[in-house]
Write a protein that holds these residues in place. Structure first.
Motif, PDB file in Angstrom:
ATOM      1  N   PRO A  20       0.838  -1.211   0.000  1.00 55.90           N
ATOM      2  CA  PRO A  20       0.000   0.000   0.000  1.00 55.90           C
ATOM      3  C   PRO A  20       0.864   1.249   0.000  1.00 55.90           C
ATOM      4  N   GLY A  21       0.443   2.234  -0.765  1.00 55.06           N
ATOM      5  CA  GLY A  21       1.212   3.473  -0.862  1.00 55.06           C
ATOM      6  C   GLY A  21       1.183   4.299   0.407  1.00 55.06           C
ATOM      7  N   VAL A  22       0.197   4.091   1.266  1.00 56.74           N
ATOM      8  CA  VAL A  22       0.122   4.784   2.557  1.00 56.74           C
ATOM      9  C   VAL A  22      -0.090   3.740   3.636  1.00 56.74           C
ATOM     10  N   ASN A  23       0.176   4.144   4.869  1.00 57.00           N
ATOM     11  CA  ASN A  23      -0.026   3.238   6.002  1.00 57.00           C
ATOM     12  C   ASN A  23      -1.079   3.810   6.935  1.00 57.00           C
ATOM     13  N   ASN A  24      -1.343   3.068   7.991  1.00 57.66           N
ATOM     14  CA  ASN A  24      -2.345   3.505   8.974  1.00 57.66           C
ATOM     15  C   ASN A  24      -1.694   4.119  10.215  1.00 57.66           C
ATOM     16  N   LYS A  25      -0.476   4.570  10.060  1.00 59.12           N
ATOM     17  CA  LYS A  25       0.241   5.131  11.192  1.00 59.12           C
ATOM     18  C   LYS A  25      -0.239   6.555  11.445  1.00 59.12           C
ATOM     19  N   ILE A  26      -1.121   6.693  12.424  1.00 57.82           N
ATOM     20  CA  ILE A  26      -1.609   8.007  12.867  1.00 57.82           C
ATOM     21  C   ILE A  26      -1.493   8.012  14.393  1.00 57.82           C
ATOM     22  N   CYS A  27      -0.724   8.937  14.921  1.00 59.53           N
ATOM     23  CA  CYS A  27      -0.471   8.975  16.364  1.00 59.53           C
ATOM     24  C   CYS A  27      -0.913  10.313  16.938  1.00 59.53           C
ATOM     25  N   PHE A  28      -1.415  10.242  18.152  1.00 61.28           N
ATOM     26  CA  PHE A  28      -1.785  11.447  18.896  1.00 61.28           C
ATOM     27  C   PHE A  28      -0.838  11.596  20.083  1.00 61.28           C
ATOM     28  N   PHE A  29      -0.235  12.785  20.208  1.00 60.68           N
ATOM     29  CA  PHE A  29       0.710  13.051  21.282  1.00 60.68           C
ATOM     30  C   PHE A  29       0.115  14.119  22.204  1.00 60.68           C
ATOM     31  N   PRO A  30      -0.437  13.693  23.354  1.00 55.68           N
ATOM     32  CA  PRO A  30      -1.077  14.662  24.266  1.00 55.68           C
ATOM     33  C   PRO A  30      -0.115  15.721  24.795  1.00 55.68           C
ATOM     34  N   GLN A  31       1.173  15.383  24.927  1.00 60.13           N
ATOM     35  CA  GLN A  31       2.137  16.331  25.480  1.00 60.13           C
ATOM     36  C   GLN A  31       2.731  17.272  24.438  1.00 60.13           C
ATOM     37  N   GLY A  32       2.409  17.036  23.182  1.00 65.37           N
ATOM     38  CA  GLY A  32       2.973  17.877  22.134  1.00 65.37           C
ATOM     39  C   GLY A  32       2.405  19.284  22.160  1.00 65.37           C
ATOM     40  N   LYS A  33       3.279  20.298  22.128  1.00 65.65           N
ATOM     41  CA  LYS A  33       2.825  21.679  22.128  1.00 65.65           C
ATOM     42  C   LYS A  33       2.198  22.026  20.784  1.00 65.65           C
ATOM     43  N   ALA A  34       0.989  22.598  20.851  1.00 63.65           N
ATOM     44  CA  ALA A  34       0.251  22.930  19.639  1.00 63.65           C
ATOM     45  C   ALA A  34       0.125  24.432  19.430  1.00 63.65           C
ATOM     46  N   GLY A  35       0.884  25.237  20.200  1.00 62.99           N
ATOM     47  CA  GLY A  35       0.824  26.684  20.016  1.00 62.99           C
ATOM     48  C   GLY A  35      -0.288  27.320  20.823  1.00 62.99           C
ATOM     49  N   LEU A  36      -0.714  28.503  20.395  1.00 64.84           N
ATOM     50  CA  LEU A  36      -1.740  29.269  21.090  1.00 64.84           C
ATOM     51  C   LEU A  36      -3.071  29.136  20.380  1.00 64.84           C
ATOM     52  N   CYS A  37      -4.116  29.082  21.184  1.00 66.27           N
ATOM     53  CA  CYS A  37      -5.493  29.075  20.666  1.00 66.27           C
ATOM     54  C   CYS A  37      -6.320  29.966  21.569  1.00 66.27           C
ATOM     55  N   ARG A  38      -6.846  31.045  21.025  1.00 66.08           N
ATOM     56  CA  ARG A  38      -7.587  32.046  21.803  1.00 66.08           C
ATOM     57  C   ARG A  38      -6.724  32.629  22.924  1.00 66.08           C
TER      58      ARG A  38
END
Length: 544
Positions: free
Chosen positions: A366-384
């Protein structure tokens, strides 16, 4: 006169105009909430009805003052000679302030009667604010007049009889309604030991009011005087004590006012901070919800992108498979059913088609995989305006693309820390940009494989990992760096650990300075450096 006659102090005076007495705090019992009936004064200066006090549950306390309760000086001397003993003491709790009240030997009825409360109750009754007064002589009819000489409240019948008696004919009689302007209408206070005698004297030795019979009895030879003669001395001592106490009252009132003000300020501050917390929380919640929606949208976009790629690859492979099958089936049919001439005629077309199909490049994975990860500690910048965390990453670390960096990769000194850095990358060679990968590191001496060196891995949270270890001995070591049980690029590798040299002298010629372009540093054979001050032979100390 019996106790239920409510004897009072024997003087009365007029109230100033506009002064009000008889409020519930002075005339009503805090327990039964009714008018006082034989009120008793507790040591804490709270007043309660005798009947109400008798209904309180008593308790026992231990009195360690000794077996002799005599308070005289002689008794005190002998009391010190007696062994200290534990004696049970019966007590109750004040229903107003919960203070412990030690009851005397006679129980509740031995407590002091609050004559001021009795007087206030009588005044309130006279003003029609309480129950009507009953005649002191017959105890049956309502009071109409009061004998100012006898200090007795009399009904109409007893008043006439009082005037007919020769001994009381000239006593002053006052209508009941005329007594409402007086501050006191009390009766004479009678001696509890001699009920027929009024307390007019004061025993200085025993410090208590006495009657005429007392001074010729148990208070014989005690110094005494009329109450009117000693009231000034004792009243002054009480006033001095009151004078010393009043500043404490003012200080306590001021302290309570400050506490009240502080409490009010505290409540206001708590409400203000609570409002700030709610505002912050509501804004933070909205920011988190907005960030959540962005993450879910990003996840949906990734899903659509990956599905489109898979669908495109699927369609291409299906089309290629169909073309392959058509070519294979036609060729097989030609070879099995066609004549020699038919095969030769169509050979050119078939060969060209099959050759072209065989040259088509395709991937069996397959040309793509199912590797999707969520990192709760990852900084995502500012929101509001709020710092939010949580990132979605589709990158997957590729151990074969990871790189090891650092000066200590292949050399180290014994008992000195050696460090290097691992840079994690994905299959495309791009930096992962985040941490969280499981890094396994092992440093093992070649001649002592059962004694690995302790290693430390620090996650920099940006796709790089800081690795350190301290070899204890010189020698050759093997270093393994693995991710997902796979060696990274360049692993395993060897490290030569040299002995830690002490400072030692060395000599280098000016040619070293000239050939180095003017650098005032020479390299020692041990691997260290030796600084020089200028051209010529200079003896220096190696800093290895």
């Amino acid at each position: 006169m019996s106790e239920n006659r409510k004897p009072l102090m024997g003087f009365m005076g007029k109230l100033p105009s506009g002064t009000a007495l008889g409020n519930s705090g002075k005339t009503h019992c805090p327990l039964c909430m009714g008018l006082f009936k034989v009120p008793r004064l507790l040591p804490c200066l709270h007043t309660v009805c005798t009947t109400c006090l008798e209904q309180l549950e008593p308790f026992s306390v231990v009195d360690i003052r000794g077996g002799d309760s005599d308070t005289s000086s002689e008794g005190s001397i002998f009391q010190e000679l007696k062994p200290r003993s534990l004696q049970p003491q019966i007590g109750i709790l004040c229903p107003v302030c919960d203070a412990q009240v030690d009851l005397p030997m006679g129980g509740v009825k031995a407590l002091t009667i609050d004559h001021l409360a009795v007087n206030d109750v009588m005044l309130e009754s006279l003003r029609g604010e309480g129950q009507g007064l009953v005649c002191d002589l017959c105890n049956d009819r309502e009071v109409e007049k009061r004998c100012q000489t006898c200090k007795a409240n009399l009904c109409h019948f007893c008043c006439q009889a009082h005037r007919r008696q020769k001994k009381t004919t000239y006593h002053t009689m006052v209508d009941l309604k005329d007594l409402k302007a007086y501050s006191r209408i009390g009766k004479p206070i009678l001696c509890p030991a001699h009920p027929a005698e009024e307390l007019r004297l004061f025993c200085e030795l025993c410090d208590q009011p006495v009657c005429r019979d007392c001074v010729v009895g148990e208070h014989r030879e005690h110094p005494y005087d009329f109450t009117s003669n000693v009231i000034h001395k004792h009243g002054d001592s009480v006033r001095e004590l009151l004078k010393d106490t009043q500043p404490h009252v003012e200080a306590l009132e001021e302290a309570l006012a400050q506490i009240k003000g502080t409490n009010s300020a505290l409540q206001e501050r708590v409400e203000a901070v609570a409002a700030d917390v709610r505002t912050f929380s509501e804004g933070y919640i909205k920011a988190i919800e907005e960030h959540r929606d962005k993450l879910l949208k990003q996840l949906e976009d990734i899903r659509v992108q990956k599905e489109n790629s898979l669908q495109l690859q699927k369609a291409q492979l299906e089309q290629l498979l169909a073309d392959m099958r058509t070519g294979v089936e036609f060729t097989q049919h030609l070879l099995t059913s066609g004549s020699d001439l038919e095969i030769l005629i169509t050979k050119g077309v078939v060969v060209e088609r099959l050759t072209k199909l065989n040259q088509v490049e395709y991937s069996v994975h397959p040309g793509v995989n199912n590797k999707i990860c969520f990192f709760p500690q990852g900084k995502a910048g500012l929101c509001r305006g709020y710092e939010v965390y949580g990132t979605i990453n589709t990158k997957e670390v590729d151990p074969t693309k990871c790189v090891l960096q650092g000066e200590d990769l292949h050399r180290a000194r014994e008992k000195q820390p050696a460090t290097f850095t691992l840079l994690c990358k994905d299959a495309a060679g791009d930096s992962m940009g985040r941490g969280g990968d499981n890094i396994q590191v092992a440093v093992v001496p070649k001649d002592k494989k059962d004694s690995p060196v302790r290693t430390m891995v620090h996650d920099n949270k940006d796709g790089t990992y800081y690795i350190s270890y301290t070899p204890k001995e010189a020698g050759v070591y093997t270093v393994w760096v693995c991710i997902k049980e796979q060696h990274v690029q360049g692993s395993p590798f060897t490290v030569t650990v040299r002995k830690r040299h002490r400072p030692h002298p060395g000599v280098f010629h000016c040619c070293t300075l000239c050939s180095s372009g003017g650098q005032k540093t020479a390299h020692c054979a041990c691997g260290g450096t030796m600084p020089a001050e200028g051209p010529g032979k200079v003896r220096v100390i190696c800093r290895a």
